[in-house]
Design a protein around this motif. Structure first.
Motif, short mmCIF file in Angstrom:
data_model
loop_
_atom_site.label_atom_id
_atom_site.label_comp_id
_atom_site.label_asym_id
_atom_site.label_seq_id
_atom_site.Cartn_x
_atom_site.Cartn_y
_atom_site.Cartn_z
N VAL A 126 10.76 26.67 -15.44
CA VAL A 126 11.55 27.41 -16.36
C VAL A 126 11.13 29.09 -15.48
N GLU A 127 9.99 28.77 -15.81
CA GLU A 127 9.13 30.16 -15.27
C GLU A 127 9.53 30.93 -13.85
N THR A 128 9.17 29.40 -13.21
CA THR A 128 9.41 29.65 -11.93
C THR A 128 11.32 30.39 -11.83
N LEU A 129 12.55 29.59 -12.61
CA LEU A 129 13.52 30.17 -12.73
C LEU A 129 13.69 31.61 -13.05
N ARG A 130 13.05 32.06 -14.11
CA ARG A 130 12.77 32.81 -14.44
C ARG A 130 12.34 34.35 -14.20
N LYS A 131 11.27 33.77 -12.78
CA LYS A 131 11.35 35.06 -12.02
C LYS A 131 11.94 35.20 -10.81
N ILE A 132 12.75 34.02 -10.62
CA ILE A 132 13.78 33.98 -9.47
C ILE A 132 14.94 35.34 -9.91
N GLU A 133 15.04 35.31 -11.39
CA GLU A 133 16.52 35.78 -11.51
C GLU A 133 15.61 37.42 -12.16
N GLN A 134 14.25 37.16 -12.55
CA GLN A 134 14.22 38.64 -12.36
C GLN A 134 14.13 39.14 -10.35
N ASN A 135 13.82 38.69 -9.60
CA ASN A 135 14.10 38.85 -8.84
C ASN A 135 15.51 39.56 -8.28
N TYR A 136 16.14 38.29 -8.43
CA TYR A 136 17.81 38.86 -8.05
C TYR A 136 17.99 39.91 -8.33
N LYS A 137 17.74 40.44 -9.86
CA LYS A 137 18.22 41.57 -10.82
C LYS A 137 17.99 42.34 -9.53
N LEU A 138 16.54 42.70 -9.46
CA LEU A 138 16.42 43.44 -8.72
C LEU A 138 17.34 44.01 -7.17
N PHE A 139 17.65 42.50 -6.82
CA PHE A 139 18.64 42.44 -5.51
C PHE A 139 19.57 42.98 -5.39
N GLN A 140 20.30 42.61 -7.22
CA GLN A 140 21.85 42.81 -7.25
C GLN A 140 22.23 44.06 -7.45
N GLN A 141 20.94 44.62 -7.82
CA GLN A 141 20.88 46.44 -7.83
C GLN A 141 21.04 47.38 -6.65
N GLN A 142 20.66 46.74 -5.37
CA GLN A 142 20.88 47.18 -4.05
C GLN A 142 22.06 46.67 -3.33
N GLN A 143 23.13 45.44 -4.41
CA GLN A 143 24.23 45.36 -4.05
C GLN A 143 24.79 45.99 -2.60
N PHE A 144 25.05 47.34 -2.84
CA PHE A 144 25.59 47.99 -1.72
C PHE A 144 24.50 47.99 -0.38
N SER A 145 23.63 48.55 -0.96
CA SER A 145 22.94 48.34 0.33
C SER A 145 22.94 46.99 1.71
N PHE A 146 22.41 45.90 0.42
CA PHE A 146 23.13 44.60 1.09
C PHE A 146 24.28 44.28 2.48
N VAL A 147 25.53 44.78 0.89
CA VAL A 147 26.75 45.24 2.33
C VAL A 147 26.68 45.72 3.79
N ARG A 148 26.27 47.11 3.22
CA ARG A 148 26.05 47.78 4.57
C ARG A 148 25.36 47.30 5.62
N ALA A 149 24.21 46.45 5.20
CA ALA A 149 23.06 45.79 6.44
C ALA A 149 23.79 44.51 6.93
N LEU A 150 24.98 44.68 5.82
CA LEU A 150 25.90 43.06 7.14
C LEU A 150 27.27 43.57 7.61
N GLU A 151 27.65 44.91 6.96
CA GLU A 151 28.20 46.09 8.35
C GLU A 151 28.02 46.12 9.26
N HIS A 152 26.50 46.53 9.18
CA HIS A 152 25.78 46.79 10.67
C HIS A 152 25.48 45.78 11.49
#
Length: 226
Positions: free
Chosen positions: A5-31
Motif C-alpha cells: 500500500v505504501e509503495t503504491l501511494r508513493k507511485i501515485e504521488q510521482n504520477y501526479k507530478l508527471f500528470q501535471q507535466q502531460q503537455f511537456s510529455f506529449v511535446r517530448a514525444l513530438e520532438h
C-alpha cells in the motif's frame, strides 16, 4: 500488505507530478518522433518510448520527462511482481494482476486503451489526431494504478472476510466454559436443599411436640353414675 500500500501511494504521488507535466510529455514525444522520422504511427509501447529517449532525444527537458514515464512504469512493474508474493489470491485477484502484467510488458501494444472518468488525460489532448497518436500512452499508467488499487481493495476485503469467518466458526465450536461446572454443581445444590427441608420439618415437629398443650382429662365421676 502495508508495504504494498505504501509503495503504491508513493507511485501515485510521482504520477501526479508527471500528470501535471502531460503537455511537456506529449511535446517530448513530438520532438523525438520528428527526429526518428516516425510521425505516422501512434505511440504504442513502452519499448517505443524507450527507443525515442535513447536514440532520438537531444533535449534535457525532453529526456527528463521521458525518463519519468519509464521510471514510473518500472516501479509499477516491480510492484506487480511484489503483489504476486504477498498473497496467493484467487481468480479475481489473479485476473487483475495478469491485466497489470500484460499492460506493463515492454512490447505490449496499448494503442487501443483509453483511461476514462475520473481520469481526464485523454481529454487534455485537444485534437482527435493527438488522441489517436497519444491516447494509449497517456492512459497506460492511470489504468494500471486503478487496477492495482482494485487488487489491494479486493484482497483486504477478502482477508478480512476470512478472518471474521474464522472467528465466527471458532466461537461456534468452542463449548461454553461454565456449563460443565454448572452441571457439576447442580447435584450437590439439590441434595443440600433437600437436607435443609428435612431439617426444617424435623425442627417443626419438635416445636409442635414441645409446645403442644396437654390434653385435659375428663372430670372424675363416681362409679356407676354415668
Amino acid at each position: 500488505m502495508n508495504e504494498v500500500v505504501e509503495t503504491l501511494r508513493k507511485i501515485e504521488q510521482n504520477y501526479k507530478l508527471f500528470q501535471q507535466q502531460q503537455f511537456s510529455f506529449v511535446r517530448a514525444l513530438e520532438h523525438t518522433r520528428e527526429e526518428a522520422h516516425d510521425l505516422i504511427r501512434p505511440v504504442s509501447s513502452i519499448t517505443q518510448v524507450q527507443c525515442y529517449k535513447d536514440h532520438h532525444c537531444y533535449n534535457a527537458t525532453d529526456r527528463r520527462i521521458l525518463n519519468m514515464f519509464i521510471s514510473i512504469c518500472n516501479d509499477l512493474r516491480n510492484l506487480c511482481q511484489k503483489l504476486e508474493t504477498v498473497h496467493p489470491g484467487d481468480s479475481v485477484s489473479n485476473s487483475l494482476l495478469e491485466k497489470c502484467k500484460v499492460l506493463l510488458n515492454d512490447s505490449n501494444d496499448f494503442t487501443a486503451i483509453r483511461a476514462t472518468y475520473p481520469h481526464g488525460v485523454v481529454n487534455y489532448l485537444s485534437l482527435e489526431e493527438a488522441r489517436h497518436r497519444y491516447g494509449g500512452v497517456v492512459s497506460l499508467i492511470p489504468i494500471v494504478i486503478d487496477s492495482m488499487t482494485e487488487w489491494i481493495t479486493y484482497m483486504k476485503r477478502h482477508v478480512l472476510y476470512k478472518v471474521s469467518r474464522g472467528r465466527a466458526l471458532s466461537k461456534k465450536e468452542t463449548p461454553i466454559s461454565h456449563t460443565p461446572s454448572a452441571v457439576r454443581l447442580a447435584a450437590p445444590t439439590s441434595v443440600s436443599n433437600k437436607h435443609t427441608v428435612q431439617l426444617q420439618e424435623k425442627d417443626f415437629q419438635t416445636y409442635l411436640a414441645e409446645n403442644q398443650r396437654p390434653q385435659q382429662k375428663a372430670p372424675w365421676r363416681p362409679p356407676g353414675k354415668h
